[in-house]
Design a protein around this motif. Structure first.
Motif, PDB file in Angstrom:
ATOM      1  N   PHE A  74       1.045  -1.024   0.286  1.00 42.69           N
ATOM      2  CA  PHE A  74      -0.074  -0.100  -0.264  1.00 42.69           C
ATOM      3  C   PHE A  74       0.728   1.139   0.015  1.00 42.69           C
ATOM      4  CE2 PHE A  74      -3.358   3.264   1.499  1.00 42.69           C
ATOM      5  CZ  PHE A  74      -4.609   2.544   1.189  1.00 42.69           C
ATOM      6  N   VAL A  75       0.731   1.593  -1.266  1.00 42.88           N
ATOM      7  CA  VAL A  75       1.440   3.514  -1.190  1.00 42.88           C
ATOM      8  C   VAL A  75       0.937   4.218  -0.631  1.00 42.88           C
ATOM      9  CG1 VAL A  75       3.422   4.900  -2.711  1.00 42.88           C
ATOM     10  CG2 VAL A  75       2.700   2.397  -2.282  1.00 42.88           C
ATOM     11  N   VAL A  76       0.972   5.310  -0.672  1.00 39.83           N
ATOM     12  CA  VAL A  76      -0.169   6.440   0.436  1.00 39.83           C
ATOM     13  C   VAL A  76       0.209   7.784  -1.093  1.00 39.83           C
ATOM     14  CG1 VAL A  76      -0.943   8.712   2.011  1.00 39.83           C
ATOM     15  CG2 VAL A  76      -0.670   5.852   2.381  1.00 39.83           C
ATOM     16  N   ILE A  77      -0.097   8.830  -1.110  1.00 41.79           N
ATOM     17  CA  ILE A  77       0.233   9.874  -2.068  1.00 41.79           C
ATOM     18  C   ILE A  77      -0.159  11.183  -0.830  1.00 41.79           C
ATOM     19  CG2 ILE A  77       0.382  11.323  -3.664  1.00 41.79           C
ATOM     20  CD1 ILE A  77      -0.842   8.740  -5.406  1.00 41.79           C
ATOM     21  N   SER A  78       0.751  11.752  -0.399  1.00 41.10           N
ATOM     22  CA  SER A  78       0.697  12.501   0.807  1.00 41.10           C
ATOM     23  C   SER A  78       0.352  13.698   0.514  1.00 41.10           C
ATOM     24  CB  SER A  78       1.076  12.409   1.866  1.00 41.10           C
ATOM     25  OG  SER A  78       0.762  13.212   2.643  1.00 41.10           O
ATOM     26  N   ALA A  79      -0.960  14.857   0.426  1.00 40.95           N
ATOM     27  CA  ALA A  79      -0.734  16.690   0.097  1.00 40.95           C
ATOM     28  C   ALA A  79       0.836  16.977   1.429  1.00 40.95           C
ATOM     29  CB  ALA A  79      -1.467  17.132   0.255  1.00 40.95           C
ATOM     30  N   GLN A  80       1.124  16.641   2.418  1.00 38.24           N
ATOM     31  CA  GLN A  80       1.671  16.738   2.771  1.00 38.24           C
ATOM     32  C   GLN A  80       3.215  16.399   3.099  1.00 38.24           C
ATOM     33  OE1 GLN A  80      -0.411  18.287   6.332  1.00 38.24           O
ATOM     34  NE2 GLN A  80      -1.849  18.227   5.442  1.00 38.24           N
ATOM     35  N   ASP A  81       3.970  17.744   2.856  1.00 33.11           N
ATOM     36  CA  ASP A  81       5.733  16.598   2.962  1.00 33.11           C
ATOM     37  C   ASP A  81       5.444  16.611   5.259  1.00 33.11           C
ATOM     38  OD1 ASP A  81       8.145  15.581   3.113  1.00 33.11           O
ATOM     39  OD2 ASP A  81       8.941  17.537   1.836  1.00 33.11           O
ATOM     40  N   ASP A  82       5.260  16.299   5.806  1.00 36.25           N
ATOM     41  CA  ASP A  82       5.166  16.549   7.347  1.00 36.25           C
ATOM     42  C   ASP A  82       5.745  15.037   7.746  1.00 36.25           C
ATOM     43  OD1 ASP A  82       3.795  15.472   9.727  1.00 36.25           O
ATOM     44  OD2 ASP A  82       4.072  17.476   9.486  1.00 36.25           O
ATOM     45  N   ALA A  83       6.663  14.720   8.465  1.00 36.50           N
ATOM     46  CA  ALA A  83       7.515  13.542   9.037  1.00 36.50           C
ATOM     47  C   ALA A  83       6.339  13.205   9.604  1.00 36.50           C
ATOM     48  CB  ALA A  83       8.905  13.885   9.758  1.00 36.50           C
ATOM     49  N   ARG A  84       5.374  13.999  10.632  1.00 42.98           N
ATOM     50  CA  ARG A  84       4.478  13.216  11.768  1.00 42.98           C
ATOM     51  C   ARG A  84       3.696  12.058  11.083  1.00 42.98           C
ATOM     52  NH1 ARG A  84       2.724  17.923  15.915  1.00 42.98           N
ATOM     53  NH2 ARG A  84       3.174  19.480  13.609  1.00 42.98           N
ATOM     54  N   ARG A  86       3.838  10.903   7.645  1.00 43.41           N
ATOM     55  CA  ARG A  86       4.287  10.074   7.651  1.00 43.41           C
ATOM     56  C   ARG A  86       4.570   9.162   8.105  1.00 43.41           C
ATOM     57  NH1 ARG A  86       7.686  13.384   4.931  1.00 43.41           N
ATOM     58  NH2 ARG A  86       9.769  13.289   6.488  1.00 43.41           N
ATOM     59  N   GLY A  87       4.619   9.008   9.412  1.00 45.69           N
ATOM     60  CA  GLY A  87       4.653   8.233  10.651  1.00 45.69           C
ATOM     61  C   GLY A  87       3.480   7.419  10.453  1.00 45.69           C
ATOM     62  N   ALA A  88       2.473   8.679  11.106  1.00 43.73           N
ATOM     63  CA  ALA A  88       1.250   7.976  10.846  1.00 43.73           C
ATOM     64  C   ALA A  88       0.606   6.713  10.452  1.00 43.73           C
ATOM     65  CB  ALA A  88       0.254   9.243  11.181  1.00 43.73           C
ATOM     66  N   TRP A  89       0.612   6.914   9.025  1.00 42.77           N
ATOM     67  CA  TRP A  89       0.610   6.048   7.806  1.00 42.77           C
ATOM     68  C   TRP A  89       1.000   5.031   8.042  1.00 42.77           C
ATOM     69  CZ3 TRP A  89      -3.789   6.304   5.240  1.00 42.77           C
ATOM     70  CH2 TRP A  89      -4.310   7.223   4.474  1.00 42.77           C
ATOM     71  N   LEU A  90       2.781   4.878   8.527  1.00 42.01           N
ATOM     72  CA  LEU A  90       3.270   3.797   8.301  1.00 42.01           C
ATOM     73  C   LEU A  90       2.794   2.840   9.449  1.00 42.01           C
ATOM     74  CD1 LEU A  90       6.659   6.080   7.076  1.00 42.01           C
ATOM     75  CD2 LEU A  90       5.293   4.204   5.742  1.00 42.01           C
ATOM     76  N   ASP A  91       2.433   3.861  10.413  1.00 37.65           N
ATOM     77  CA  ASP A  91       2.140   2.773  11.551  1.00 37.65           C
ATOM     78  C   ASP A  91       0.433   1.817  11.415  1.00 37.65           C
ATOM     79  OD1 ASP A  91       4.336   3.207  12.846  1.00 37.65           O
ATOM     80  OD2 ASP A  91       3.011   5.301  13.890  1.00 37.65           O
ATOM     81  N   ALA A  92      -0.097   2.758  10.443  1.00 33.46           N
ATOM     82  CA  ALA A  92      -1.628   2.331  10.526  1.00 33.46           C
ATOM     83  C   ALA A  92      -1.376   1.948   9.316  1.00 33.46           C
ATOM     84  CB  ALA A  92      -2.232   3.107   9.474  1.00 33.46           C
ATOM     85  N   GLY A  93      -0.384   0.697   8.409  1.00 36.76           N
ATOM     86  CA  GLY A  93      -0.026   0.150   7.594  1.00 36.76           C
ATOM     87  C   GLY A  93       0.476  -0.055   6.839  1.00 36.76           C
ATOM     88  N   ALA A  94       0.262   1.459   5.992  1.00 40.94           N
ATOM     89  CA  ALA A  94       1.211   1.743   4.851  1.00 40.94           C
ATOM     90  C   ALA A  94       2.975   1.396   4.692  1.00 40.94           C
ATOM     91  CB  ALA A  94       1.080   3.256   3.952  1.00 40.94           C
ATOM     92  N   ASP A  95       3.057   1.005   3.348  1.00 41.65           N
ATOM     93  CA  ASP A  95       3.920   0.741   3.087  1.00 41.65           C
ATOM     94  C   ASP A  95       5.807   1.357   2.119  1.00 41.65           C
ATOM     95  OD1 ASP A  95       4.367  -2.924   2.932  1.00 41.65           O
ATOM     96  OD2 ASP A  95       2.723  -1.889   1.546  1.00 41.65           O
ATOM     97  N   ASP A  96       4.423   3.107   1.981  1.00 43.80           N
ATOM     98  CA  ASP A  96       5.945   3.767   1.550  1.00 43.80           C
ATOM     99  C   ASP A  96       4.660   5.070   0.997  1.00 43.80           C
ATOM    100  OD1 ASP A  96       7.584   5.787   1.439  1.00 43.80           O
ATOM    101  OD2 ASP A  96       8.131   5.118  -0.525  1.00 43.80           O
ATOM    102  N   VAL A  97       5.451   6.438   1.697  1.00 41.33           N
ATOM    103  CA  VAL A  97       4.562   7.298   1.580  1.00 41.33           C
ATOM    104  C   VAL A  97       5.156   8.234   0.678  1.00 41.33           C
ATOM    105  CG1 VAL A  97       3.499   9.345   2.444  1.00 41.33           C
ATOM    106  CG2 VAL A  97       3.197   7.370   3.960  1.00 41.33           C
TER     107      VAL A  97
END
Length: 224
Positions: A74-84, A86-97
């Protein structure tokens, strides 16, 4: 390669189509809820989701997908370049942001990378229901009984076991097993599945391969 892109932006699909190195299938879905259900049931290699799509329901949908046992990258495309974030998405189960605006080459490379990692780190022995498939010896076993599979039989069984209790679309199965050398006679798939059914019976498995006319096959390991 089958990638499901959940996005309202056609550019995300265009980038992958042009740069993903001969993709087997890249499809776009604007209905996020329906697409996530498709990811649960179908045999796609990767899901790419735009985090800003309102109907996606953010991280909750991804957590639910993982809780249901889905292992699709699962790869997420985020509108924000925010480390927190990205970390939240990875903790939720994403493989990359990937953050917008993204470099097209890097974006496609990241998608290829998560797909590659998911296959490279697969265990030597794959299990589904009472079946075990040894990737080193091409052996299908149940308890003390074992059957050695032919190459095509092994590839079909591996795909069915990876997505057990979900329908593997016929086109996906043919693309993965035969690649560019696609069989002109669809009955060749049915023939190999018939061989697999015999081998499953020989090892005493309670699992079964169910054919869905014109759609694909499911390895059923549990009754619903």
């Amino acid at each position: 390669m089958h990638v499901l892109v959940i996005s309202e932006r056609a550019e995300d699909v265009v980038v992958l189509t042009r740069r993903a190195h001969e993709p087997d299938r890249i499809e776009r879905a604007e209905d996020a809820a329906g697409a996530l259900e498709c990811a649960r049931r179908a045999a796609c290699d990767c899901v790419v989701a735009d985090a800003t799509l309102p109907a996606l329901d953010g991280m909750r949908s991804l957590r639910r997908l993982r809780a249901d046992g889905a292992t699709v990258p699962f790869v997420v495309i985020s509108a924000q370049d925010d480390a927190r974030e990205r970390g939240a998405w990875l903790d939720a189960g994403a493989d990359d942001v990937v953050s917008r605006p993204y470099d097209a080459s890097e974006f496609a490379a990241r998608v290829r990378a998560v797909i590659r990692r998911s296959s490279q780190y697969a265990p030597c022995t794959l299990r589904a229901g009472d079946l075990a498939l040894d990737r080193a010896t091409f052996s299908l076993s149940n308890g003390g009984k074992s059957e050695r599979l032919g190459r095509k039989e092994f590839q079909i069984m591996e795909l069915l076991m990876r997505h057990h209790d979900r329908c593997v679309p016929l086109a996906r199965l043919i693309g993965s097993v035969w690649g560019h050398e696609r069989p002109t006679d669809p009955s060749v798939v049915w023939t190999n599945v018939s061989y697999l059914r015999r081998r499953m019976a020989a090892v005493g498995s309670t699992a079964r391969i169910v054919a869905h006319r014109g759609q694909g096959y499911t390895l059923v390991t549990r009754e619903r």
